[in-house]
Write a protein that holds these residues in place. Sequence first.
Motif, mmCIF file in Angstrom:
data_model
loop_
_atom_site.group_PDB
_atom_site.id
_atom_site.type_symbol
_atom_site.label_atom_id
_atom_site.label_comp_id
_atom_site.label_asym_id
_atom_site.label_seq_id
_atom_site.Cartn_x
_atom_site.Cartn_y
_atom_site.Cartn_z
ATOM 1 N N TRP A 197 -3.657 25.078 -45.259
ATOM 2 C CA TRP A 197 -2.573 26.002 -45.565
ATOM 3 C C TRP A 197 -3.159 27.306 -46.103
ATOM 4 O O TRP A 197 -4.174 27.279 -46.815
ATOM 5 C CB TRP A 197 -1.645 25.419 -46.628
ATOM 6 N N ILE A 237 -1.942 30.402 -48.517
ATOM 7 C CA ILE A 237 -0.896 30.823 -49.443
ATOM 8 C C ILE A 237 -1.191 32.256 -49.878
ATOM 9 O O ILE A 237 -2.118 32.498 -50.666
ATOM 10 C CB ILE A 237 -0.822 29.897 -50.677
ATOM 11 N N PRO A 265 3.841 29.624 -47.907
ATOM 12 C CA PRO A 265 2.589 29.136 -47.326
ATOM 13 C C PRO A 265 2.676 29.056 -45.800
ATOM 14 O O PRO A 265 3.749 28.844 -45.232
ATOM 15 C CB PRO A 265 2.439 27.731 -47.941
ATOM 16 N N HIS A 289 -5.569 35.523 -51.624
ATOM 17 C CA HIS A 289 -4.831 34.389 -51.093
ATOM 18 C C HIS A 289 -5.579 33.100 -51.401
ATOM 19 O O HIS A 289 -6.719 33.118 -51.885
ATOM 20 C CB HIS A 289 -4.623 34.526 -49.590
ATOM 21 N N PRO A 328 -0.432 22.864 -50.264
ATOM 22 C CA PRO A 328 -0.031 23.956 -51.161
ATOM 23 C C PRO A 328 -0.054 23.598 -52.639
ATOM 24 O O PRO A 328 -0.160 24.503 -53.486
ATOM 25 C CB PRO A 328 1.398 24.280 -50.703
#
Length: 314
Positions: free
Chosen positions: A48, A50, A63, A80, A86
């Motif tokens: 992921w 984010i 995300p 990030h 997440p």
Amino acid sequence: MDILTEALGSMRTAYPSSARTEGRAPWALRLPPVLGAGFHVVLYGTCWLIPLGTGDGSGPQEPIALSPGDVVFLRDGGGHVLADHPDTPAVDAQDCVKDSAPPIGTLTLGGGGARTSLLCGNYHLDQGRPHPMVRQLPALIHLPTRHGRHPELAAAVQLLGIELENPRIGSTGIVPALIDSLLLYILRAWFEDQPAATAAGWAAALRDAAVAPALTAIHEAPATPWTVESLADRAGLSRAAFARRFTTMVGEPPMAYLTRWRMTTAARLLRESEAPLTSVAAQTGYGSEYAFAKAFKREFGLAPGGYRREARAA
């Protein structure tokens, strides 16, 4: 004239930097903002991304799930997190072990779970004077390459994966060249993704029957004494109609863009060549060294000679 290549070349200040990231669940890596533009390529596994802010003052975003072959481009190098999930607590990138194995370094982190392998890095672009083509891009571009999408980009990703997974003779030269080319593949894929019927800005300008020839003329021959009238003639439009169309798509009037490109060309000549100032002036449409120096200082805040010395010392 390849306007995309020219525009990116005008912003590059150094070769891209990158590192292989190897994570085993649970893992999460916090990456700080960088100068230039960031990128990630998922070589194996899933993860992921984010966003912690995209560099344009916005706050955290949702995300983004990434799969094998996915490419992410962060226009302004915003901070990030990359993670297996997440909710996994993140560690700072500088706290991870960095190996110096060729052809690039490796960051390793996480536990003993599912493996994810990425190529992470940044393109060193001059964000102080971004080309309007780059400035108009979304802050974050996500390009999946599965299911036949973006075949050339997918091929570049596959070649990178092969070279990084099993380095052989020549890999030290091949990998940096592939990473350098990746930026052009990323932006070509994004521009070609924009539907012709709804494309706006530079995505429309590069395929517009009137604006594209004018842009090509400016890039091919910046020293030509172009006027709005002469560019409009090439576009097959009236002066007023052409000026409105050009300004809407490019983001600035034709003569302003011409001056921008002349100064951009001059700056590159000063950085990368030993051409005397009289020659740089002539190649960028100025009849005298004095007129060129005055225009250059107005644009950059430095005389051409001072700019060249600073650029060489950097």
